[in-house]
Motif scaffolding. Sequence first.
Motif, PDB file in Angstrom:
ATOM      1  N   LEU A  68       0.807  -1.228   0.000  1.00  0.00           N
ATOM      2  CA  LEU A  68       0.000   0.000   0.000  1.00  0.00           C
ATOM      3  C   LEU A  68       0.838   1.275   0.000  1.00  0.00           C
ATOM      4  O   LEU A  68       0.284   2.380   0.050  1.00  0.00           O
ATOM      5  CB  LEU A  68      -0.940   0.005   1.217  1.00  0.00           C
ATOM      6  N   MET A  69       2.140   1.128  -0.080  1.00  0.00           N
ATOM      7  CA  MET A  69       3.055   2.262   0.033  1.00  0.00           C
ATOM      8  C   MET A  69       2.736   3.407  -0.932  1.00  0.00           C
ATOM      9  O   MET A  69       2.828   4.573  -0.570  1.00  0.00           O
ATOM     10  CB  MET A  69       4.493   1.770  -0.193  1.00  0.00           C
ATOM     11  N   ASP A  70       2.338   3.092  -2.142  1.00  0.00           N
ATOM     12  CA  ASP A  70       2.103   4.127  -3.152  1.00  0.00           C
ATOM     13  C   ASP A  70       0.626   4.408  -3.422  1.00  0.00           C
ATOM     14  O   ASP A  70       0.290   5.100  -4.381  1.00  0.00           O
ATOM     15  CB  ASP A  70       2.790   3.738  -4.470  1.00  0.00           C
ATOM     16  N   VAL A  71      -0.255   3.880  -2.579  1.00  0.00           N
ATOM     17  CA  VAL A  71      -1.691   4.091  -2.771  1.00  0.00           C
ATOM     18  C   VAL A  71      -2.086   5.434  -2.164  1.00  0.00           C
ATOM     19  O   VAL A  71      -1.717   5.747  -1.037  1.00  0.00           O
ATOM     20  CB  VAL A  71      -2.510   2.947  -2.119  1.00  0.00           C
ATOM     21  N   SER A  72      -2.825   6.207  -2.921  1.00  0.00           N
ATOM     22  CA  SER A  72      -3.311   7.488  -2.406  1.00  0.00           C
ATOM     23  C   SER A  72      -4.794   7.370  -2.048  1.00  0.00           C
ATOM     24  O   SER A  72      -5.500   6.484  -2.532  1.00  0.00           O
ATOM     25  CB  SER A  72      -3.084   8.601  -3.423  1.00  0.00           C
ATOM     26  N   SER A  73      -5.249   8.280  -1.177  1.00  0.00           N
ATOM     27  CA  SER A  73      -6.648   8.248  -0.761  1.00  0.00           C
ATOM     28  C   SER A  73      -7.554   8.455  -1.982  1.00  0.00           C
ATOM     29  O   SER A  73      -7.133   9.014  -2.988  1.00  0.00           O
ATOM     30  CB  SER A  73      -6.913   9.300   0.311  1.00  0.00           C
TER      31      SER A  73
END
Length: 189
Positions: free
Chosen positions: A69-74
């Motif tokens: 999830l490191m690069d997942v944005s809201s």
Amino acid sequence: MNRNAHFFYALRLPMETKILLKEQCDRLKQQLHFGRWVHHEDYHITLAFLGNAEKSQLEQSAAYVQKALMDVSSFKLSINSLGVFGKKESPRIFWAGAANEDKLHEVRKLVYEACYQAQFKLESRPFSPHITLARKWKGENEFAKEKLVSIDPFAASPIQFSATEVVLYQTHLDREPKYESIQVFPFSE
């Protein structure tokens, strides 16, 4: 680790969204007779149910989920429907549905694959994003699914919110609310 404890990863709903859902449920309870209504603080969208687990396996899954999830944005989601699971005449689950959003499916896939990588045996049914509101139909008459259309508050006025984090929860069957946040995985802004 408690052998009776169950764990799962879920998308956390903001408290304001939980309160709006609770207000709708308070109205719906008068028309729909389910045995148990979920405490509003326990509303969530399950991404991966783990069951009981050893501490080391949970830690391993958390490390994999963190990395995934490191690069997942809201992202934005909306609650726009009502539905049930189970027998047509006496459903076991009454739920509010989340709109079919690609980003939600992407997050679920990342979490699911991270848990699978940590050697968890996971649910194989297709992902159906929902928030459980109540369990076990107890009405005097058979449940009439078509009634949901006429009483659905979300069809005309969906609840919109920002999805900002995934949470690893532990279930405590002897408490209410019964889900305890064990670890939080925030999305980037």
